[in-house]
Design a protein around this motif. Structure first.
Motif, PDB file in Angstrom:
ATOM      1  N   ASP A  46       0.843  -1.185   0.000  1.00  0.00           N
ATOM      2  CA  ASP A  46       0.000   0.000   0.000  1.00  0.00           C
ATOM      3  C   ASP A  46       0.877   1.232   0.000  1.00  0.00           C
ATOM      4  N   THR A  47       1.017   1.793  -1.175  1.00  0.00           N
ATOM      5  CA  THR A  47       1.907   2.952  -1.253  1.00  0.00           C
ATOM      6  C   THR A  47       1.103   4.244  -1.194  1.00  0.00           C
ATOM      7  N   MET A  48       1.867   5.288  -1.084  1.00  0.00           N
ATOM      8  CA  MET A  48       1.285   6.645  -1.043  1.00  0.00           C
ATOM      9  C   MET A  48       0.613   6.985  -2.373  1.00  0.00           C
ATOM     10  N   PRO A  49      -0.494   7.673  -2.327  1.00  0.00           N
ATOM     11  CA  PRO A  49      -1.033   8.171  -3.598  1.00  0.00           C
ATOM     12  C   PRO A  49      -0.159   9.286  -4.166  1.00  0.00           C
ATOM     13  N   LEU A  50       0.071   9.238  -5.444  1.00  0.00           N
ATOM     14  CA  LEU A  50       0.832  10.332  -6.075  1.00  0.00           C
ATOM     15  C   LEU A  50      -0.147  11.427  -6.490  1.00  0.00           C
ATOM     16  N   ILE A  51      -1.242  10.949  -7.028  1.00  0.00           N
ATOM     17  CA  ILE A  51      -2.245  11.910  -7.472  1.00  0.00           C
ATOM     18  C   ILE A  51      -3.578  11.547  -6.883  1.00  0.00           C
ATOM     19  N   GLN A  52      -4.246  12.574  -6.434  1.00  0.00           N
ATOM     20  CA  GLN A  52      -5.571  12.345  -5.894  1.00  0.00           C
ATOM     21  C   GLN A  52      -6.493  13.386  -6.518  1.00  0.00           C
ATOM     22  N   ILE A  53      -7.574  12.887  -7.084  1.00  0.00           N
ATOM     23  CA  ILE A  53      -8.530  13.807  -7.692  1.00  0.00           C
ATOM     24  C   ILE A  53      -9.759  13.831  -6.827  1.00  0.00           C
ATOM     25  N   GLU A  54     -10.218  15.015  -6.498  1.00  0.00           N
ATOM     26  CA  GLU A  54     -11.408  15.104  -5.655  1.00  0.00           C
ATOM     27  C   GLU A  54     -12.481  15.915  -6.350  1.00  0.00           C
ATOM     28  N   ASN A  55     -13.595  15.274  -6.559  1.00  0.00           N
ATOM     29  CA  ASN A  55     -14.784  15.949  -7.100  1.00  0.00           C
ATOM     30  C   ASN A  55     -14.486  16.811  -8.314  1.00  0.00           C
TER      31      ASN A  55
END
Ligand code: ATP
Ligand code: ATP
Ligand code: MG
Ligand code: MG
Ligand code: NI
Lengths: 531, 347, 306, 333, 323
Positions: free
Chosen positions: D2-11
């Motif tokens: 379980d690695t860190m998210p590099l990109i996170q898109i919100e709404n």
């Protein structure tokens, strides 16, 4: 610091450089000869070391410069057309040379100021005795020829044609040519078709005498409307709608009307109409006649057929210029019109020899003969045909569609008709009348170097008068000369005894300049005489 | 019965740079009711071949040799007018860019009717009725006939084109990549419709695509083309079990399938041959892992390699070894280095 | 709106695989095949030569009057050994005037075209690339200039300004950049959508960098083509204006020669005076049209013969 | 792992204003194409996420927003810990260095007037690399990673002198020359022939290995996604309808649309009898979207309830989320 | 559609206002005394000033402008300085001549252009095509006024086939439109100028038609039409020409607009009593109101034609809709 070395030492000793000069010339399409002659003069003066250039200028711009407040110009080319009223010398002597008119806005755009001359110009104006007046005018011409306030380049000839197979007994008048006020009245038709077809290359725009501005409109209007006095082909005033006049004193003139005149609608012409008309013209400030009407102080009807004009000051041209020009309008029509200046006057009613029939702008004016007129007229009427360009007229002449031209043929067409290639112009008779108008180079005498009389005289040796006449006018016209304003064609007023500078001789010009103290510096530039 | 027989067909294009041999020595046959799928890389001549059958080659293209025998008559020799009568009536086309094949200024119905009227004595009304019929066959409402092309979606236009092709019950349908521009969902539906209609009408079909999985689903026979030549022809069943030509083997390796589980894809290194050049040997020689000097000098002819199976390879007999080797990445990597090396030498 | 055929199809120049070769090689190559274009180039070189060396070529001063042995003016003489194109009504040599007119025509043509394409291309690139408000405003300005009838406007403008060829150049430029701007814009719009521009943006290229390094080079063929059209347009405009009498009377130009010919009433008799300057215009413009045709093929490969 | 998210898109949202017709100027109502309508996604470091869906479903738009070729209408993007809000200026340069994109058309992605060296050196120059040797070395390295070997052979060439596959490699080399952390590949192989397609796919696969690249791979081709990606997101009309591990989603699709999609993919095996689910082939109008579930009108399973559905994602299986109110069992009925 | 037209008309009105404003101020900066051509220079300065007063030329620029705008809204361009009549009336008299010449020329140009263009596209690559292109380029290269001069020289002066100038033989009288324009005499006068204008215009439709035809001929639906086994002629007319005409027709409407201005030269050479010739004269005479009015009318016609082009485009091409 240090000394500024302008040139070799002796330059410093000399007078100032002749300032650089701009000649505002005509545009070639407006007046080719003026344009060309200005270019020639520029070349001559450049040879003499004067910094000069020609600037072909739109006519409107030229007038702006000449008549504007600034008076910002050195020299220019312009001309005065030879309208018949200008046969009276007042215009050319007084208006354009009297120092009263030398301020901005005045007609003396040469800024010529000579008190001796002024005295003569005033005197001739007020002298009601024609012979004495002529003497003054002669003397005035002498002064102008010596002072050379301008250099007349040339005068045009009015070369026109008519169809000799269809008409004879035409009248040819200097300054007017064939379509003058007498030709339609006197011309004699040789065929059954008694309608005279006149060609023009200039548009008629309005038939309202208060709005008419062009000579061509007047040439027609004066045949529909009658006038108190007309100038005979010999340029003598003859009573016309009047039986005669009495000069009561220098400032009072009585006019006696004819009693057999009717307007075309059948109404009798009365003194009321005459008084009304003159007052209307004065009141409405009709620009075209403003200067002729200016001397009028009062108009009274003294009896049924007599009108008395009171003048503010003695005005010699009153009969020859004022009375010969104002048309008589029917009061019963015009008094009901709100704005006479803007009135369309689509069906003019006058009392003249011809009755208006039809007018289509840009195409033609049709009139028929007034059979009840007090003079007998042999034609049935005339059609004044408006052509868009001289080219069309030429074709129409070839096709026998036209009996007479009312304007001066362009040199190219004169040649064509003369050459009469294939005999297609056999039916035409060419007439020539000298124009009393003239074209000239004018100077601003308020400025260097034109304030120097010798310089002006020298200039008059630099103009090739023969070139203008022989090459550019193809021989149709007359030569000019320094200070010439009354043309030889104006036989009565022209003073043949005055010697004028009218030879082309650049060497002589140089000599004159040298004699007058002009010098050339080491760069070959002309310098003014040292004070 | 043979519907179409193409014999030793050569097609050239005249270009500024010279003559391009788009098709060389192609022969195949097509039975009534049979559907054959043509696959191959871009530029291998699929469209050219299809167009030549309808004699629709562009002005600079010409059949320089060969015969196209349709129902016993050689189309190559036919006059313009005779060909015109065959087009659409006997051979109908669903072209590569169906999207643009409808004239934007006429309604779809008009365009279908126009085709019908050009070949029959039907009245306009009858033709309109027929158009409605074919529309319903491919599952479009009749009122859609009045639509302009721009008022329809891509899938609908494609169907309209198919309807047009079917309107006169042609003997042969030529479909040139009819679904390439469409979404899988739409493609799937249209493929199904084509297939069922073709079976129903018992027409023959030439189906062109670069997607071998499509061929595998709808065609009886597959023809693999390369560089203007046929490399392999087989019934679909046989081909997908046992492709023989090295090029076919490479293709299978390179093709990802949704069913595959983690098998590594291997591509065929290199590029297709320049058809402008005078090619003497096998067209695939540059990219073939198994080539010999023979391959370089002599073009192998299409040979029988089993029932319903033709292959143009000198070494059909070695196919088992080839198949094995072809599954290995190294085999193809070797080709890649070979090509680079050759280039370097050439440069 | 006025879609010139050229603009709509230009896109394919770059997209087509085969034709991304250089602009000039293709052009030169075209010359070899297209005889008309070759004639055009030769003619143009000829005219440019005449223009540059006009003062040496013209046998006489343009205003010089010629007289015959008897000292009579050589008025309206048909072409002869002494005067190849005949003489005018005041005995001037028409050949010399036409030769000197070449200089004026070329000056006007080239300068106006440069000015027009410079302004037009800049506006077009900025509008097409920026989009949004900038584009809308610039395009409204372009629309505004499209609403102005050309010849009447130039007449008025040359009347307001002094008659000189510089003002004609100005007037022509003022009204013609609109065409270039619009064509360039529409091409820029299509270029700006292309992935390589997107790629440049992703790489972080600034707007100015994209405009100068990516878009400009790709619209240059179009600009060159338009420039050629503009040269013709400007020469024609100058001739027309001069013919109508709004030219610089002291600058010999073809339109001016015809104007004098017309106003002096000689256009119907002296055919040599009417025909020669007109022929010069026709030949010069024709040569450029021939060249533009070859250029057009470069810009729009679909026009090429295969 | 379980690695860190590099990109996170919100709404994330992207609405395009459409000026559809002139009448609109008189009506106040504005019309939009909802190209992306409220999607949220996480891409973990080193992961390749596949984005699939119908044409026009918003895949490209999502990709372009991620590399900031377009501004989102609404929503946040959290990249490597930095939050980028819609309409906020970002530190362009740094971001540009770390995020790159590769486009679909190999013939269009390269400037025809740049040679290969210039093409690849361009990003370096933009980002202020001045040393010529440095530039050269990095260009060569990038080309070699993109497997254009020997690199020296290619640098002086112009794009039109290369084949499609080679061009796409050059495009990739340009994409990686700045050593980005994140790469968006928008259908990079769809225009390539099958025989070369595999090369590019393998190359992309290797990039992750060699450079630890995180990637968004956009495609409508499920087969290539299956080959390349770890996880897959399925889009339908601007919404994410299903997201999960590739294998899970393909083997056990939860959303009806995914099922339809998968059942439509042709299979290169004449013996395999595929059961297509046939649905209406007309996609709803993008401006007048259906109420509730967007797939509703075409969905073979749809019911009245679907009309009130708001596209929430339900975790139907471990790490496999589906935006359908029904689970597998319910669907089966 | 109606909304679209409304919007276009609205922008057109704005444009006309802008153009009028520009032209208004341009004229005010024009040097020269506008009375110069109205009256003889010898008249006293006061009289001239009165004239300026009467024409409102002494008012402040702003006041003049507001009056101008007010009048403009009422379609009143004031009185011509030179003719002393309302500009509207003068223009009304001139417009039929211009329009008739214009449309005859356009008709001529379009018939030849469209047929020739289609034919050249069909004959692509042949010698005939090169010949056709060369001819059309020659006419495009030749200044219309010069061609006019040469035509007059040849057909009017040498051969005497047609009259070389004017709109009517002198002496002919007619009152109604029919009497004036629908006569043999008028037609004879119309032929030369309209041929000259037509020849100059012809290259535009010809080349557009050719290119558009070439473009259409390479479209897939043309190939499809062939594949459908349609007759060649049917393909040419129903599919190719019909679609190729689209840009030609819309370009035509646009072109009419721009050709309006170009007619100045032809009217000048042929002394055709139209708007174009008058604008030239009005400028020479500094007759602002007339030049202004004529210019605004021509500009409005240009814009109107642009509008027509847009509307035509919508009507002719079902793909574009403003519903
Ligand atoms: N009109 C033409 N002129 C010259 N060459 C052509 C022409 N049309 C096609 N070609 C060339 O002929 C060859 C075969 O082209 P064709 O269109 O038949 O290929 P294809 O297999 O259909 O390719 P794709 O899969 O890209 O549609 C190609 O090399 C192509 O470049
Ligand atoms: N600039 C734009 N203006 C208006 N609408 C747009 C714009 N760009 C995209 N769209 C619309 O947004 C929607 C999503 O487009 P997008 O390109 O993201 O789809 P996609 O999934 O990439 O499709 P494809 O598979 O065809 O590439 C489409 O309906 C498209 O028409
Ligand atoms: Mg193909
Ligand atoms: Mg996309
Ligand atoms: Ni337009």
């Amino acid at each position: 610091g240090g000394k500024e070395v302008v040139g070799p030492d002796n330059d410093v000793e000399m007078g100032d450089l002749v300032p650089s000069i701009t000649i505002l010339s005509s545009l070639p399409e407006a007046n080719m000869v003026n344009y060309e002659m200005a270019q020639e003069l520029v070349e001559e003066l450049q040879k003499l070391g004067v910094d000069i250039k020609a600037e072909p200028t739109d006519f409107a711009v030229l007038l702006d410069r000449l008549y504007g407040e600034e008076g910002d110009y050195d020299a220019y080319t312009i001309g005065w057309s030879g309208r018949v009223e200008r046969l009276d010398p007042d215009m050319f002597i007084h208006s354009i040379n009297h120092s009263d008119n030398a301020d901005p806005g005045g007609n003396n755009t040469n800024r010529y100021r000579n008190s001796a001359f002024d005295a003569l110009a005033d005197a001739q104006r007020q002298e009601m005795d024609i012979n004495k007046r002529r003497e003054y005018v002669f003397q005035a011409q002498q002064i102008l020829a010596e002072d050379v306030p301008n250099i007349t380049l040339y005068s045009r000839a009015n070369v026109q044609v008519y169809d000799k197979e269809r008409f004879d007994n035409v009248v040819n008048i200097p300054g007017e040519g064939l379509f003058n006020e007498w030709t339609p009245m006197w011309i004699n038709p040789l065929t059954e078709d008694k309608i005279l077809r006149v060609a023009s290359n200039i548009n008629l725009d309005t038939l309202n005498p208060l709005a008419a501005k062009s000579v061509y409109e007047w040439r027609n209007l004066r045949l529909i409307y009658d006038k108190l006095v007309r100038l005979s082909p010999e340029i003598e005033p003859i009573p016309w709608a009047a039986t005669g006049w009495d000069v009561v004193n220098d400032t009072t003139i009585d006019i006696h009307l004819r009693d057999d005149m009717k307007f075309h609608d059948g109404v009798q012409v009365t003194a009321e109409d005459v008084k009304y008309t003159y007052e209307l013209f004065i009141d409405r400030k009709v620009e075209y006649f403003a200067s002729f009407l200016a001397p009028i102080d009062s108009i009274e009807i003294t009896d049924e057929n007599t009108v008395r004009f009171g003048l503010k000051y003695p005005y010699a041209p009153f009969i020859t210029n004022t009375l010969t020009q104002i048309p008589i309008l029917p009061k019963h029509i015009w008094e009901n019109i709100d704005d006479p200046n803007e009135y369309a006057n689509e069906k003019p009613i006058g009392s003249g020899p011809f009755i208006f029939e039809n007018f289509r702008r840009g195409e033609e004016l049709v009139v028929k003969t007034n059979k009840e007129y007090f003079e007998e007229i042999k034609i049935d009427g005339y059609i004044f045909n408006i052509f868009a360009s001289p080219e069309g007229v030429l074709t129409a002449l070839e096709l026998h569609n036209i009996d007479m031209v009312s304007y001066d043929l362009v040199p190219a067409h004169i040649d064509l008709i003369k050459n009469n290639d294939g005999g297609k112009y056999n039916h035409l008779e060419m007439t020539e009348a000298q124009d009393i108008g003239f074209f000239y180079i004018g100077f601003n005498l308020d400025r260097e170097p034109f304030n120097n009389k010798d310089f002006r005289i020298a200039l008059s040796y630099l103009v090739d008068y023969d070139l203008a006449l022989d090459v550019h006018l193809n021989g149709y016209g007359s030569r000019g000369g320094g200070g010439l304003v009354i043309n030889a064609a104006n036989e009565y007023w022209y003073n043949p005894a005055v010697p004028i500078y009218d030879t082309y001789d650049p060497e002589r010009a140089k000599e004159i300049l040298e004699e007058a103290g002009f010098t050339w510096d080491s760069n070959g530039k002309l310098r003014m005489p040292k004070e | 019965m043979l519907l179409l027989e193409v014999k030793n067909l050569d097609i050239d294009y005249k270009t500024q740079e010279g003559t391009l041999k788009a098709i060389s020595d192609v022969s195949f046959t097509l039975r009534q009711g049979e559907s054959v799928g043509f696959v191959g890389e871009s530029g291998c001549g699929k469209t050219t071949l299809a167009k030549s059958i309808m004699k629709l080659l562009p002005k600079n293209g010409s059949i320089s040799k060969g015969e196209i025998i349709f129902k016993g008559e050689d189309l190559v020799k036919k006059s313009k007018e005779e060909i015109r009568r065959i087009r659409h009536l006997k051979i109908a086309m669903v072209s590569q860019s169906a999207m643009n094949s409808l004239n934007p200024v006429y309604t779809v119905g008009d365009q279908i009717i126009e085709g019908i009227l050009a070949h029959t004595n039907m009245s306009k009304k009858e033709a309109a009725k027929r158009a409605e019929e074919v529309f319903s066959i491919i599952g479009l409402e009749g009122k859609r006939l009045k639509s302009y092309p721009h008022q329809m979606s891509g899938g609908m236009k494609q169907r309209a084109i198919i309807a047009m092709a079917l309107s006169l019950n042609p003997d042969l349908i030529i479909a040139d990549e009819p679904t390439t521009a469409l979404d899988v969902v739409v493609q799937d539906r249209i493929l199904r419709e084509i297939l069922s209609i073709q079976k129903q009408m018992n027409s023959s079909m030439i189906f062109i695509t670069h997607d071998i999985s499509v061929v595998s689903e709808i065609c009886d026979t597959i023809i693999v083309m390369y560089g203007g030549k046929i490399m392999e022809k087989a019934s679909t069943k046989i081909f997908f079990k046992k492709p023989l030509h090295p090029y076919s083997l490479g293709l299978k390796n390179a093709f990802p399938s949704i069913l595959d589980i983690g098998e590594e894809l291997i591509s065929i290194p290199g590029t297709p041959p320049n058809l402008m050049k005078n090619l003497s040997g096998c067209r695939f020689v540059e990219r073939c892992p198994f080539r010999t000097t023979l391959c370089q000098s002599e073009m192998p002819v299409l040979r029988e390699a089993g029932e319903d199976h033709l292959v143009a390879c000198h070494y059909i007999d070695k196919h088992e070894a080839f198949t094995e080797a072809a599954e290995l990445r190294e085999t193809w990597e070797a080709v890649r280095s070979r090509i680079i090396q050759e280039k370097e030498e050439g440069a | 709106m006025s879609k010139t055929v050229v603009s709509t199809s230009i896109k394919s120049f770059f997209t087509s695989k085969k034709n991304s070769q250089g602009f000039f090689p293709v052009f030169i190559n075209n010359l070899k095949r297209d005889k008309l274009a070759l004639i055009g180039v030769i003619l143009l070189i000829f005219f440019i030569g005449v223009g540059i060396f006009a003062d040496f070529i013209a046998p006489y001063e343009p205003r010089e009057r010629h007289y015959n042995e008897e000292g009579k003016i050589r008025r309206l003489e048909a072409p002869s050994k002494d005067h190849w194109f005949g003489t005018t009504d005041v005995g001037r040599d028409i050949f010399s005037q036409v030769v000197l007119g070449t200089k004026t025509a070329l000056t006007v043509g080239i300068l106006a075209a440069l000015l027009v394409t410079l302004v037009g291309a800049t506006v077009g690139i900025i509008a097409g690339y920026s989009g949004g408000v900038v584009d809308a405003v610039l395009m409204r300005i372009v629309d505004f200039f499209y609403a102005i009838p050309f010849i009447p406007f130039v007449i008025i403008l040359s009347a307001v300004l002094k008659p000189s060829i510089w003002n004609i150049i100005l007037a022509v430029s003022l009204l013609s950049w609109r065409t270039v701007a619009r064509l360039v814009r529409s091409q820029v719009l299509s270029i700006a959508k292309r992935p390589f521009i997107k790629a440049a943006k992703v790489a972080g290229a600034s707007h100015s960098r994209i405009m100068v390094k990516y878009i400009l080079p790709n619209v240059i063929p179009l600009i060159l083509l338009e420039m050629a059209f503009m040269v013709n347009f400007a020469i024609m405009a100058e001739a027309s204006i001069a013919f109508l009498g709004f030219g610089d009377p002291q600058k010999p130009s073809w339109g001016q020669i015809l104007h004098i010919n017309f106003v002096t009433g000689n256009s119907r008799s002296a055919w040599w005076w009417t025909a020669t300057p007109g022929l010069a215009i026709v030949l010069l413009l024709l040569s450029i049209f021939f060249i533009t045709r070859a250029l057009e093929e470069v810009v729009d490969p679909r026009l090429r013969r295969r | 792992m379980d690695t860190m998210p590099l990109i996170q898109i919100e709404n994330l949202k992207k609405y395009y204003l459409v000026n559809n017709g002139i009448k609109d100027i008189f009506s106040k109502e504005k019309k939009y194409v909802k190209a992306i309508d409220d999607i949220s996604l996480i891409i973990k470091k080193g992961e390749i996420l596949g984005l699939a869906g119908e044409s026009g479903s918003g895949k490209t738009t999502t990709g372009e927003i991620l590399v900031r070729l377009q501004e989102p209408s609404d929503g946040n993007i959290i990249f490597d810990g930095h939050v980028f809000k819609a309409n906020s200026k970002i530190e362009e340069k740094k971001f540009r260095k770390e995020v790159q994109m590769i486009f679909q058309d190999p013939y269009e992605t390269l400037n025809p007037r740049f040679n290969i060296f210039d093409t690849i050196a361009e990003p370096l120059k933009i980002h202020g690399v001045k040393n010529r040797q440095d530039i050269y070395d990095r260009v060569i390295k990038a080309l070699e990673i993109a497997e254009l070997k020997p690199a020296e052979h290619y640098i002086t060439r112009y794009p039109h002198e290369l084949s499609g596959g080679q061009r796409q490699r050059v495009a990739i080399a340009r994409g990686i020359v700045l050593e980005p952390k994140f790469l968006v590949a928008d259908e990079p192989v769809s225009m390539l022939d099958v025989s070369i397609r595999a090369d590019i796919l393998n190359l992309l696969k290797n990039l992750r290995k060699k450079m630890g690249l995180t990637m968004l791979y956009v495609s409508h081709d499920l087969s290539t996604i299956k080959y390349l990606c770890d996880r897959i997101a399925i889009m339908y009309l601007g919404k994410i309808v299903e997201i999960g591990n590739v294998k899970d989603v393909i083997d056990n699709p939860q959303h009806p649309y995914t099922k339809v999609l998968l059942s439509s993919v042709p299979v290169a095996d004449p013996d395999y009898k595929r059961q297509s689910i046939i649905i209406e082939d007309e996609v709803p109008d993008q401006i007048h979207l259906p109420e509730g579930c967007r797939f509703g009108p075409r969905c073979p399973y749809s019911t009245e309830d679907c009309k009130n559905f708001d596209h929430t994602l339900f975790e139907r299986r471990t790490d496999q989320w589906s935006a359908c109110i029904y689970n597998e069992e319910e669907l089966r009925k | 559609m109606l909304g679209f037209i409304m919007k276009r008309i609205f922008t057109m009105v704005i444009m006309i206002l802008l153009v009028s404003t520009m032209i208004f101020f341009l004229f005010r900066t024009m040097p020269g005394d506008p009375t110069a051509f109205i009256v003889d220079p010898s008249i006293p300065k006061e009289a001239r000033d009165q004239l300026l007063e009467r024409y409102g030329l002494n008012d402040s620029l702003w006041k003049q402008y507001t009056i101008f705008l007010k009048d403009l809204v009422r379609l009143d361009f004031g009185n011509s300085f030179f003719y002393g009549r309302p500009v509207t009336v003068i223009i009304k008299d001139l417009i039929p001549a211009t329009l008739i010449l214009m449309f005859t020329a356009m008709l001529f140009a379009y018939i030849i252009g469209i047929l020739g263009g289609a034919w050249m596209a069909w004959k692509r690559g042949t010698k005939l095509e090169s010949f056709g292109i060369t001819i059309s380029l020659i006419f495009r290269s030749a200044p219309s006024f010069w061609v006019g001069l040469m035509m007059i020289l040849i057909f009017a002066v040498r051969l005497k086939w047609f009259p070389g100038q004017g709109m009517r033989t002198s002496g002919y009288t007619g009152e109604t439109f029919r009497e004036i324009f629908l006569t043999l005499d008028f037609l004879k006068h119309l032929i030369l100028p309209s041929i000259v204008a037509g020849l100059y215009f012809v290259a535009t439709p010809l080349l557009i038609m050719r290119n558009s035809m070439l473009e259409v001929l390479s479209e897939d639906y043309i190939e499809m039409a062939h594949a459908k086994g349609l007759k060649e002629s049917k393909i040419l007319y129903r599919h190719a020409a019909r679609n190729a005409l689209l840009p030609v027709i819309t370009a035509g409407a646009l072109f009419i607009g721009s050709a309006m201005g170009g007619l100045v030269l032809i009217e000048y050479v042929f002394s055709w009593p139209g708007l174009g010739r008058e604008i030239q004269r009005a400028v020479v005479r500094h007759d602002y109101p007339l030049a202004q009015g004529a210019f605004i009318i021509i500009a409005s016609l240009v814009m109107f034609m642009n509008l027509v082009a847009d509307v035509l485009y919508v009507i002719l091409d079902p793909r574009i809709s403003y519903k």
